[in-house]
Design a protein around this motif. Structure first.
Motif, PDB file in Angstrom:
ATOM      1  N   SER A 109       0.836  -1.200   0.000  1.00  0.00           N
ATOM      2  CA  SER A 109       0.000   0.000   0.000  1.00  0.00           C
ATOM      3  C   SER A 109       0.872   1.251   0.000  1.00  0.00           C
ATOM      4  O   SER A 109       2.045   1.208   0.364  1.00  0.00           O
ATOM      5  CB  SER A 109      -0.930   0.017   1.215  1.00  0.00           C
ATOM      6  N   SER A 118      -2.644  -0.913  -2.770  1.00  0.00           N
ATOM      7  CA  SER A 118      -3.770  -0.147  -2.226  1.00  0.00           C
ATOM      8  C   SER A 118      -3.323   1.291  -2.010  1.00  0.00           C
ATOM      9  O   SER A 118      -2.134   1.551  -1.799  1.00  0.00           O
ATOM     10  CB  SER A 118      -4.216  -0.735  -0.882  1.00  0.00           C
ATOM     11  N   HIS A 143      -3.861   4.383   0.545  1.00  0.00           N
ATOM     12  CA  HIS A 143      -4.362   4.742   1.877  1.00  0.00           C
ATOM     13  C   HIS A 143      -4.108   6.229   2.087  1.00  0.00           C
ATOM     14  O   HIS A 143      -2.957   6.665   2.165  1.00  0.00           O
ATOM     15  CB  HIS A 143      -3.648   3.931   2.962  1.00  0.00           C
ATOM     16  N   LEU A 191      -9.214  -3.159  -4.078  1.00  0.00           N
ATOM     17  CA  LEU A 191      -7.875  -3.239  -3.472  1.00  0.00           C
ATOM     18  C   LEU A 191      -7.865  -2.817  -1.999  1.00  0.00           C
ATOM     19  O   LEU A 191      -6.811  -2.608  -1.424  1.00  0.00           O
ATOM     20  CB  LEU A 191      -6.881  -2.389  -4.273  1.00  0.00           C
ATOM     21  N   ARG A 192      -9.033  -2.722  -1.400  1.00  0.00           N
ATOM     22  CA  ARG A 192      -9.170  -2.388   0.028  1.00  0.00           C
ATOM     23  C   ARG A 192      -8.458  -1.077   0.350  1.00  0.00           C
ATOM     24  O   ARG A 192      -7.655  -0.985   1.281  1.00  0.00           O
ATOM     25  CB  ARG A 192      -8.679  -3.547   0.912  1.00  0.00           C
ATOM     26  N   ASN A 193      -8.763  -0.096  -0.484  1.00  0.00           N
ATOM     27  CA  ASN A 193      -8.240   1.248  -0.251  1.00  0.00           C
ATOM     28  C   ASN A 193      -8.874   1.812   1.019  1.00  0.00           C
ATOM     29  O   ASN A 193      -9.996   1.469   1.377  1.00  0.00           O
ATOM     30  CB  ASN A 193      -8.576   2.134  -1.454  1.00  0.00           C
TER      31      ASN A 193
END
Length: 303
Positions: free
Chosen positions: A52, A102, A104, A132-134
């Motif tokens: 990330s 990701s 963040h 991508l579970r940002n």
């Protein structure tokens, strides 16, 4: 940064990492592209995971640097500041996503959160990456109209419960009641189906997770004030708070099948504590002490 990125990888190869590290690349690093080109870093023992990029959208509320839609209540004509404009945010998010990373993004004020959500929305339409579970890191002051967008865009609110109890007196000076209506809104996020990834924000706050659990459940400081908790409709139950600090934090790092709970097939990472979290009185949760720490079934710490 690049040097730490190198050191972490060397330690992981030597099997000398003392604990598990989920690290984020700094978006401000001049070597960001070089690090991204290497691809996602994940070792077989799950000691190191680098997948990330950390981006900063605005400043902090205490310094009046958090970017607000309306003026600060205690400084007319001032709305805080954005550290990056929307075009730059979109470029950084796109760069991360196209490398399989990701994105963040730190956002504290309601204007920053809105601009970051807009940025994710635009990037997802052009470059994909929605799954991508940002995350938005902190998501402290969010306009109520924007809270549902976290769910529709699959953005994880990565929140630190101690911020509410550390900030409450300052926040009431900086913001009026309307601006606070979407502040530190953990229960509202959970009710709409968002997963809240809870953490400590160390070294700004202490790393002690029991301080965070206490804040999440009581919305009170260590003197147990205010009496019924600050803006108590956003309190979490003990089960919700524990899930946010464990299983959902693991989910936010793509690690829910390895970490976050004690189940067959996962690493046996656990602690033994001196009091029962589920039965001790709420005002004593922040006094819980760790007796032992086990990582992958091995005793690593004894009090």
């Amino acid at each position: 940064d690049y040097t730490t990125w190198q050191v972490y990888q060397a330690r992981a190869k030597e099997h000398t990492m003392p604990l598990r590290v989920y690290a984020m690349l700094s978006a401000s690093s001049p070597k960001l592209a070089e690090m991204l080109d290497v691809g996602v870093i994940k070792d077989t023992r799950d000691q190191l995971s680098i997948r990330s990029v950390k981006i900063y959208a605005d400043g902090a509320l205490g310094s009046r640097g958090a970017a607000l839609i309306r003026d600060y209540h205690d400084r007319k004509g001032h709305k805080g500041l954005m550290l990056e404009n929307q075009a730059t945010l979109e470029a950084l998010i796109t760069q991360a996503i196209r490398s399989g990373y990701s994105a963040h993004t730190h956002a504290i004020g309601d204007r920053a959160n809105r601009i970051v959500l807009d940025s994710y929305q635009h990037v997802f339409k052009k470059a994909g990456g929605r799954l991508l579970r940002n995350r938005i890191e902190h998501a402290q002051i969010v306009h109520p109209d924007d809270i549902p967008r976290f769910k529709t865009l699959d953005i994880i609110p990565s929140m630190q419960p101690v911020h509410a109890t550390s900030d409450m007196h300052m926040a009431e000076k900086r913001l009026d009641d309307k601006q606070l209506s979407g502040a530190y809104a953990w229960q509202t996020f959970l009710k709409q189906g968002s997963r809240v990834a809870a953490g400590s924000d160390f070294p700004v706050e202490l790393a002690n997770p029991f301080h965070g659990l206490h804040a999440a459940i009581t919305r009170q400081d260590h003197q147990d004030l205010p009496k019924d908790g600050w803006r108590p409709t956003e309190k979490l139950t003990r089960e919700q708070a524990l899930q946010a600090f464990t299983v959902d934090a693991a989910y936010a790092a793509f690690q829910e099948y390895k970490l976050g709970s004690l189940e067959q097939g996962k690493w046996a990472d656990f602690i033994l504590i001196d009091q029962d979290y589920f039965t001790v009185s709420e005002d004593k949760i922040d006094d819980i002490k760790v007796e032992q720490t086990w990582i992958a079934g091995e005793l690593k710490y004894q009090r």
